[in-house]
Motif scaffolding. Structure first.
Motif, mmCIF file in Angstrom:
data_model
loop_
_atom_site.group_PDB
_atom_site.id
_atom_site.type_symbol
_atom_site.label_atom_id
_atom_site.label_comp_id
_atom_site.label_asym_id
_atom_site.label_seq_id
_atom_site.Cartn_x
_atom_site.Cartn_y
_atom_site.Cartn_z
ATOM 1 N N GLN A 16 0.822 -1.208 0.000
ATOM 2 C CA GLN A 16 0.000 0.000 0.000
ATOM 3 C C GLN A 16 0.858 1.262 0.000
ATOM 4 N N HIS A 17 1.911 1.253 0.794
ATOM 5 C CA HIS A 17 2.825 2.409 0.823
ATOM 6 C C HIS A 17 3.472 2.592 -0.542
ATOM 7 N N HIS A 18 3.935 1.510 -1.114
ATOM 8 C CA HIS A 18 4.592 1.555 -2.413
ATOM 9 C C HIS A 18 3.645 2.106 -3.482
ATOM 10 N N LEU A 19 2.425 1.591 -3.518
ATOM 11 C CA LEU A 19 1.466 2.061 -4.510
ATOM 12 C C LEU A 19 1.163 3.543 -4.358
ATOM 13 N N ALA A 20 0.987 3.984 -3.128
ATOM 14 C CA ALA A 20 0.658 5.392 -2.893
ATOM 15 C C ALA A 20 1.788 6.312 -3.338
ATOM 16 N N GLN A 21 3.017 5.929 -3.061
ATOM 17 C CA GLN A 21 4.154 6.785 -3.400
ATOM 18 C C GLN A 21 4.530 6.703 -4.880
ATOM 19 N N VAL A 22 4.712 5.506 -5.375
ATOM 20 C CA VAL A 22 5.196 5.323 -6.744
ATOM 21 C C VAL A 22 4.173 5.762 -7.775
ATOM 22 N N ASN A 23 2.913 5.419 -7.588
ATOM 23 C CA ASN A 23 1.907 5.828 -8.563
ATOM 24 C C ASN A 23 1.844 7.343 -8.692
ATOM 25 N N GLY A 24 1.894 8.035 -7.569
ATOM 26 C CA GLY A 24 1.854 9.493 -7.629
ATOM 27 C C GLY A 24 3.047 10.084 -8.350
ATOM 28 N N VAL A 25 4.216 9.551 -8.070
ATOM 29 C CA VAL A 25 5.434 10.064 -8.694
ATOM 30 C C VAL A 25 5.423 9.803 -10.199
ATOM 31 N N LEU A 26 5.029 8.609 -10.593
ATOM 32 C CA LEU A 26 5.068 8.270 -12.010
ATOM 33 C C LEU A 26 3.971 8.957 -12.812
ATOM 34 N N ARG A 27 2.825 9.162 -12.206
ATOM 35 C CA ARG A 27 1.714 9.774 -12.947
ATOM 36 C C ARG A 27 1.778 11.302 -12.958
ATOM 37 N N ARG A 28 2.282 11.898 -11.892
ATOM 38 C CA ARG A 28 2.330 13.351 -11.792
ATOM 39 C C ARG A 28 3.665 13.802 -11.190
ATOM 40 N N PRO A 29 4.773 13.589 -11.889
ATOM 41 C CA PRO A 29 6.076 13.913 -11.309
ATOM 42 C C PRO A 29 6.238 15.396 -10.987
ATOM 43 N N GLY A 30 5.583 16.260 -11.743
ATOM 44 C CA GLY A 30 5.693 17.689 -11.495
ATOM 45 C C GLY A 30 5.151 18.114 -10.142
#
Length: 59
Positions: A16-30
């Motif tokens: 869950q932690h991984h999904l929350a962090q990585v998905n946000g970074v990859l989808r909206r890096p700005g």
């Protein structure tokens, strides 16, 4: 990870932690600042999956 007494690795919590962090970074890096911020978040997510999140934050 969890703030319980033991330091048992919980793969569901890590996932869950991984999904929350990585998905946000990859989808909206700005939204996470410059490249170095995205890199830090990805490394933190990797530490969470590895079960060493407390050590990562201490460093």
């Amino acid at each position: 990870m969890s703030s319980g007494e033991g330091s048992e690795f919980d793969p569901d919590e890590a996932r869950q932690h991984h999904l929350a962090q990585v998905n946000g970074v990859l989808r909206r890096p700005g939204m996470y600042g410059r490249d170095e911020m995205a890199e830090r978040l990805l490394l933190e997510a990797m530490a969470a999956v590895d079960g060493s999140l407390k050590r990562w934050r201490a460093e």
